[in-house]
Write an enzyme that holds these catalytic residues in place. Structure first.
Site, short mmCIF file in Angstrom:
data_model
loop_
_atom_site.label_atom_id
_atom_site.label_comp_id
_atom_site.label_asym_id
_atom_site.label_seq_id
_atom_site.Cartn_x
_atom_site.Cartn_y
_atom_site.Cartn_z
N LYS A 145 65.17 73.86 47.13
CA LYS A 145 65.08 74.45 45.79
C LYS A 145 63.97 75.48 45.81
O LYS A 145 62.80 75.15 45.99
CB LYS A 145 64.78 73.35 44.77
CG LYS A 145 65.35 73.59 43.39
CD LYS A 145 64.65 74.64 42.56
CE LYS A 145 63.35 74.19 41.95
NZ LYS A 145 62.63 75.35 41.33
N GLU A 189 52.54 68.58 49.96
CA GLU A 189 51.48 69.55 50.24
C GLU A 189 51.04 70.07 48.88
O GLU A 189 51.76 70.85 48.25
CB GLU A 189 52.02 70.70 51.08
CG GLU A 189 52.52 70.30 52.46
CD GLU A 189 51.41 69.90 53.41
OE1 GLU A 189 50.24 70.25 53.14
OE2 GLU A 189 51.70 69.22 54.40
N CYS A 249 46.78 77.46 48.36
CA CYS A 249 46.24 76.09 48.28
C CYS A 249 45.00 75.95 49.14
O CYS A 249 44.14 75.13 48.87
CB CYS A 249 47.25 75.06 48.76
SG CYS A 249 48.92 75.46 48.41
N GLU A 281 41.55 73.73 40.37
CA GLU A 281 42.15 74.79 41.15
C GLU A 281 42.53 75.94 40.21
O GLU A 281 43.35 75.77 39.32
CB GLU A 281 43.40 74.26 41.87
CG GLU A 281 44.00 75.26 42.82
CD GLU A 281 45.18 74.68 43.59
OE1 GLU A 281 46.02 74.01 42.98
OE2 GLU A 281 45.24 74.92 44.81
P1 ADP Z 1 53.17 76.10 40.38
O1 ADP Z 1 52.30 75.67 39.25
O2 ADP Z 1 52.45 76.65 41.52
O3 ADP Z 1 54.39 76.86 39.95
P2 ADP Z 1 54.71 73.74 40.52
O4 ADP Z 1 54.32 72.46 41.14
O5 ADP Z 1 54.90 73.79 39.05
O6 ADP Z 1 53.67 74.78 41.04
O7 ADP Z 1 56.06 74.28 41.17
C1 ADP Z 1 56.37 74.15 42.53
C2 ADP Z 1 57.86 73.89 42.67
O8 ADP Z 1 58.17 72.67 42.00
C3 ADP Z 1 58.76 74.95 42.02
O9 ADP Z 1 59.91 75.13 42.81
C4 ADP Z 1 59.11 74.31 40.69
O10 ADP Z 1 60.35 74.76 40.18
C5 ADP Z 1 59.22 72.85 41.08
N1 ADP Z 1 59.05 71.91 39.97
C6 ADP Z 1 58.33 72.07 38.82
N2 ADP Z 1 58.44 70.99 38.04
C7 ADP Z 1 59.24 70.10 38.69
C8 ADP Z 1 59.72 68.79 38.40
N3 ADP Z 1 59.40 68.17 37.28
N4 ADP Z 1 60.50 68.19 39.32
C9 ADP Z 1 60.83 68.80 40.48
N5 ADP Z 1 60.41 70.03 40.79
C10 ADP Z 1 59.63 70.69 39.93
#
Ligand code: ADP
Length: 489
Positions: A180, A254, A289, A391
């Site tokens: 994804k 990670e 990160c 962060e």
């Molecule tokens: P950032 O704040 O750097 O965008 P996230 O952790 O929100 O980091 O996003 C990293 C990845 O996780 C993206 O591909 C995002 O779509 C996905 N993501 C965000 N929320 C969820 C969730 N509840 N379940 C699974 N994947 C998620």
């Protein structure tokens, strides 16, 4: 100006075919260096689309698992060549969708992704087990077997490199993958997916685009997904781990960091200044990160070191990511831009804080055409302030002066994160002592650059679990051991 309707709809990859979302939804992908002006649309995958992709991966797994590891490795090597040939095109895609400048960041990222495929292709033959000496009448051996369908979820900050890692580690080890992409940066990843698809059997790699709460969450809870590999925020990482716990599937995470940089009094020179700038990932707008974002400077060199640091940072050219002369591009989106601004406001508002460089973004001029934040340095900070604990994911370096070694190592470890750390010290005995005492998964001594395929990378504490980037990481995180005991008596 282009409207969303006029831009191209780039399909996902499911079962080897270009695929749109069943419900027909789309997500606009914008250029953050142009205040998110639309550049393309991608499908908005929902649970139904996730089911189809996982089913395709599950079907493909039944034969992919039986392909010899060295043959899988040969395919990775062909992908590496094709990625290298397409590196410039991919670099431009990454720069346009993320705002990461071409020369210092997007181009090295695209080339680095090719390198990742090459590395894992080369070590594919090492997916071997061992025999166990339990006497002449027993043959006991361990096999490394693939786990099954992997659900991979990646962020936007280094999308193609992180995507390449998930693909290369999962697929070389004999698993199949549903990846994804992040909603803010799916285009380079989709392009890479198509390149891989030219060499892999259909369904071995599937790439979905969609929102995290929709496609990501559906992938994390899918019963046929047997392994989860997530890179992103600690907050979402926790929800992935909960989903994994419900089905007892292995998970690698990670996550975030607030990595300390300890500079000793013997290291007040230009090389170290350059290393600190590199370690803070200023040329990625600090959106990494592993950014060394807490700088512990010895009091005796504080002023002269900062003077050199400021003049280096002032020389960085902030602007259009596609301009070859640009050193620093834009922040990924409005939400992150606002977040970074709030941290800057909070940091410089603390009593005793000294703003050495940067600050709130410019209010007029060319830098208001995108989500630009200039290099910002705040000193005389307290390690307890929010800017020193949380962060920021922006080009904001927080400086904490120190004079006692015990105290600085205590402060370095006073964080719920433990991803990376940097020690700058000419006395190698003292440097290694510090490196061994810092609670981080990756400590660099007198070096500020990024990861190299082959070294195990991953965090301590709330920065994550599992190791990636290396043969050991692939063996530990993407295979399962089976022990076979044969009675020869
Ligand atoms: P950032 O704040 O750097 O965008 P996230 O952790 O929100 O980091 O996003 C990293 C990845 O996780 C993206 O591909 C995002 O779509 C996905 N993501 C965000 N929320 C969820 C969730 N509840 N379940 C699974 N994947 C998620």
């Amino acid at each position: 100006m282009t409207t969303q309707e006029e831009v191209q709809l780039v399909p996902m990859l499911v079962g080897g075919e270009p695929t749109l979302a069943k419900a027909g939804g789309t997500i606009s992908v914008g250029n953050p260096a142009r205040l998110n002006r639309p550049i393309a649309k991608v499908p908005r995958a929902l649970e139904d689309d996730v089911n189809t992709a996982v089913q395709a991966a599950y079907t493909a797994f039944q034969s992919w698992r039986r392909v010899q590891p060295r043959e899988r490795g040969r395919i990775m090597l062909r992908i590496a060549d094709a990625m290298e040939a397409a590196a410039e095109e991919i670099a431009v895609l990454i720069a346009t969708e993320t705002g990461n400048a071409l020369a210092p960041q997007s181009r090295p990222e695209a080339k680095g992704a090719a390198d990742v495929f090459r590395y894992f292709g080369g070590v594919a033959g090492e997916l071997k087990g061992e025999t166990v000496p339990l006497g002449e009448d027993l043959l006991v051996y361990n096999r490394r077997e693939p786990i099954g369908v992997v659900g991979g979820i990646i962020p936007w900050n280094s999308p193609v490199l992180l995507g390449a890692l998930k693909i290369a580690m999962s697929v070389t080890a004999g698993n199949t993958l549903v990846l994804k992409a992040a909603e803010d940066a799916p285009l380079g990843v989709l392009r890479m997916g198509n390149i891989c698809n030219d060499f892999l059997p259909p369904g071995v790699l599937n790439v979905l685009t969609g929102y995290g709460e929709e496609a990501g969450a559906a992938l994390a809870v899918h019963p046929l997904v047997r392994k989860l590999s997530f890179t992103g925020s600690t907050e979402v990482g926790k929800s992935i781990m909960h989903a994994a716990a419900d089905r007892i599937v292995p998970v690698s995470l990670e996550l975030g960091g607030k990595s300390p940089v300890v500079v000793y009094p013997d290291s007040d020179n230009d090389t170290v200044v350059q290393g600190v700038v590199a370690g803070m990932r200023f040329t990625r707008q600090g959106q990494s990160c592993t950014a060394g974002s807490r700088l512990f400077l010895h009091e005796s060199i504080h002023d002269s070191f900062l003077e050199k640091l400021v003049s280096k940072l002032q020389a960085l050219k902030v602007g259009d990511p596609l301009d070859e002369a640009t050193d620093m591009g834009s922040i990924i989106n409005q939400k992150q831009f606002d977040r970074v601004c709030q941290y800057i406001e909070d940091g410089i508002g603390q009593s005793g804080a000294e703003l050495v460089l940067g600050g709130m973004p410019p209010q007029n001029g060319p830098l208001t055409e995108g989500y630009y934040v200039t290099p910002t340095v705040i000193t005389r900070a307290n390690n307890d302030w929010r800017v020193a604990r949380e962060e920021i994911f922006g080009p904001v370096l927080v400086v904490v002066p120190w004079s006692d070694e015990e105290e600085v190592l205590r402060m370095a470890n006073d964080s719920h994160y433990g991803l990376a750390a940097y020690v700058w010290c000419q006395n190698i005995k003292q440097a290694l002592n510090a490196a061994h005492r810092i609670d981080s998964g990756w400590v660099q001594v007198n070096r500020g650059l990024g990861q190299i395929p082959g070294h195990s990378y991953g965090g301590f504490k709330m920065s994550g679990m599992g190791r990636e980037f290396s043969l050991e990481g692939m063996l530990d995180s993407f295979t399962q051991r089976k022990s076979v005991t044969v009675n020869l008596a």
